[in-house]
Write a protein that holds these residues in place. Structure first.
Motif, PDB file in Angstrom:
ATOM      1  N   LYS A  38      10.328 -25.465  30.243  1.00 45.84           N
ATOM      2  CA  LYS A  38       9.481 -24.364  30.713  1.00 45.84           C
ATOM      3  C   LYS A  38       8.757 -23.649  29.578  1.00 45.84           C
ATOM      4  O   LYS A  38       7.799 -22.905  29.828  1.00 45.84           O
ATOM      5  CB  LYS A  38      10.322 -23.375  31.515  1.00 45.84           C
ATOM      6  CG  LYS A  38      10.780 -23.937  32.858  1.00 45.84           C
ATOM      7  CD  LYS A  38      11.554 -22.908  33.665  1.00 45.84           C
ATOM      8  CE  LYS A  38      11.885 -23.452  35.053  1.00 45.84           C
ATOM      9  NZ  LYS A  38      12.641 -22.478  35.873  1.00 45.84           N
ATOM     10  N   GLN A  39       9.201 -23.866  28.338  1.00 46.16           N
ATOM     11  CA  GLN A  39       8.596 -23.162  27.199  1.00 46.16           C
ATOM     12  C   GLN A  39       7.730 -24.059  26.322  1.00 46.16           C
ATOM     13  O   GLN A  39       7.087 -23.576  25.395  1.00 46.16           O
ATOM     14  CB  GLN A  39       9.697 -22.535  26.336  1.00 46.16           C
ATOM     15  CG  GLN A  39      10.555 -21.506  27.040  1.00 46.16           C
ATOM     16  CD  GLN A  39       9.759 -20.312  27.531  1.00 46.16           C
ATOM     17  OE1 GLN A  39       8.882 -19.813  26.835  1.00 46.16           O
ATOM     18  NE2 GLN A  39      10.064 -19.845  28.728  1.00 46.16           N
ATOM     19  N   GLY A  50       3.457 -28.153  29.429  1.00 47.67           N
ATOM     20  CA  GLY A  50       4.333 -29.126  30.074  1.00 47.67           C
ATOM     21  C   GLY A  50       3.786 -30.540  30.110  1.00 47.67           C
ATOM     22  O   GLY A  50       4.465 -31.458  30.590  1.00 47.67           O
ATOM     23  N   GLU A 108      16.243 -27.127  30.776  1.00 47.66           N
ATOM     24  CA  GLU A 108      15.288 -26.412  31.626  1.00 47.66           C
ATOM     25  C   GLU A 108      14.504 -25.388  30.814  1.00 47.66           C
ATOM     26  O   GLU A 108      13.283 -25.259  30.967  1.00 47.66           O
ATOM     27  CB  GLU A 108      16.017 -25.711  32.775  1.00 47.66           C
ATOM     28  CG  GLU A 108      15.062 -24.973  33.711  1.00 47.66           C
ATOM     29  CD  GLU A 108      15.757 -24.378  34.920  1.00 47.66           C
ATOM     30  OE1 GLU A 108      15.050 -23.918  35.835  1.00 47.66           O
ATOM     31  OE2 GLU A 108      17.008 -24.368  34.954  1.00 47.66           O
ATOM     32  N   ARG A 162       7.726 -27.735  35.833  1.00 49.84           N
ATOM     33  CA  ARG A 162       7.059 -27.940  34.545  1.00 49.84           C
ATOM     34  C   ARG A 162       7.438 -29.316  34.013  1.00 49.84           C
ATOM     35  O   ARG A 162       8.602 -29.706  34.074  1.00 49.84           O
ATOM     36  CB  ARG A 162       7.488 -26.870  33.552  1.00 49.84           C
ATOM     37  CG  ARG A 162       6.723 -26.875  32.217  1.00 49.84           C
ATOM     38  CD  ARG A 162       5.241 -26.571  32.407  1.00 49.84           C
ATOM     39  NE  ARG A 162       5.030 -25.219  32.837  1.00 49.84           N
ATOM     40  CZ  ARG A 162       4.796 -24.189  32.026  1.00 49.84           C
ATOM     41  NH1 ARG A 162       4.762 -24.387  30.719  1.00 49.84           N
ATOM     42  NH2 ARG A 162       4.584 -22.991  32.508  1.00 49.84           N
ATOM     43  N   PHE A 172      12.019 -28.065  38.073  1.00 53.05           N
ATOM     44  CA  PHE A 172      11.587 -27.194  36.978  1.00 53.05           C
ATOM     45  C   PHE A 172      10.205 -26.594  37.221  1.00 53.05           C
ATOM     46  O   PHE A 172       9.910 -25.507  36.750  1.00 53.05           O
ATOM     47  CB  PHE A 172      11.549 -27.971  35.659  1.00 53.05           C
ATOM     48  CG  PHE A 172      12.898 -28.317  35.087  1.00 53.05           C
ATOM     49  CD1 PHE A 172      14.067 -27.832  35.650  1.00 53.05           C
ATOM     50  CD2 PHE A 172      12.988 -29.132  33.967  1.00 53.05           C
ATOM     51  CE1 PHE A 172      15.308 -28.158  35.118  1.00 53.05           C
ATOM     52  CE2 PHE A 172      14.222 -29.459  33.414  1.00 53.05           C
ATOM     53  CZ  PHE A 172      15.384 -28.971  33.994  1.00 53.05           C
TER      54      PHE A 172
END
Length: 284
Positions: A114-115, A119, A110, A136, A134
């Motif tokens: 998200k980083q 995405g 996750e 994303r 998520f």
């Protein structure tokens, strides 16, 4: 009286329109549900190998698929920072053919999803009927349950990056390594990635696409997070520039033979199939 009758008729017409719209909406939703259910049933009937081949086709046979493996919670003090740094760098690295696949789990996967840029390169593989939540990346589905999804995940990627992890991470990494995929463990993070829980010993050896210095940065617990993250990205970029793992090439060759099978001339023997020896980007 006439005015009252007109108003009543107009109101009845509005009610009919509302009812008809509601009925049409329910019918459309039912039809959509039936289509989704049919697709889900077909997906559940697939074997793991069939599902992996289907997903590779959907993602593009020339794509390089990087799978992210890790625990559902962080144990090490710097593990989360490492995942964040790696994801941020990969969001703009490796070119358009790179796809990053998670298993839709909390923790390492996750955080990565998200980083990793906006995405657009992230896909989250979950059992049929489930979603990651998520917000994303794009959710994709295969397998009737978590165990089937794990098996498919182990067959899908070209490269696997592991962070920490327990028996489940070792299981998926072992399946990937046994078929010739490159496994890049963040050894410094411990757990499965350091060799526990039956993690494949061969995957702890430096692959040909890594330098000695880069590999040491994956092991050194005292190295700066940014340096270790940069080493991971450099290794992945080098691996992507090299030959595809033999499992992926085998699938591509089967498809090419299916579409371009030469016709045998009457009275002449069928052309023999040349044996192809694939170079595997395994440990040096």
């Amino acid at each position: 009286m006439a005015a009252g009758g007109t108003a009543s008729a107009a109101a009845s017409e509005v009610v009919r329109d509302v009812v008809n719209a509601a009925v049409a909406s329910v019918a459309a939703k039912q039809q959509q549900t039936e289509v989704v259910s049919a697709a889900s049933a077909a997906a559940i009937k697939e074997t793991a190998s069939e599902a992996a081949q289907r997903l590779r086709g959907e993602l593009g046979q020339d794509s390089r698929i990087v799978c992210i493996l890790g625990g559902t919670s962080f144990q090490g003090a710097e593990s989360e920072a490492l995942v964040r740094a790696i994801a941020a760098k990969l969001g703009t690295a490796m070119g358009p053919k790179a796809k990053f696949v998670t298993g839709g789990m909390a923790g390492v996967q996750e955080t990565f999803a998200k980083q990793c840029g906006d995405g657009s390169k992230v896909l989250n593989l979950l059992p049929v009927g489930q979603s990651s939540g998520f917000g994303r990346g794009t959710d994709i589905n295969a397998g009737a349950d978590l165990e089937e999804r794990k098996t498919i995940f182990g067959l899908l990627g070209d490269i696997y990056v592991t962070v920490e992890g327990g028996p489940g991470v070792s299981q998926e990494a072992r399946a990937a390594h046994e078929r010739g995929a490159v496994v890049v463990p963040l050894i410094r993070t411990g757990g499965a990635s350091e060799g526990m829980f039956g993690f494949p010993k061969g995957a702890l050896q430096k692959p040909r696409c890594a330098t000695e210095e880069q590999w040491s940065l994956l092991q050194n617990k005292g190295a700066a997070v940014e340096d270790s993250a940069a080493a991971v990205v450099a290794i992945l970029e080098a691996c992507v520039g090299g030959p595809a793992p033999k499992e992926v090439k085998a699938v591509q060759q089967q498809q090419q033979q299916h579409h371009h099978q030469p016709r045998a001339v009457s009275g002449s023997p069928t052309p023999s199939k040349a044996k192809v020896v694939e170079a595997s980007p395994r440990a040096a």
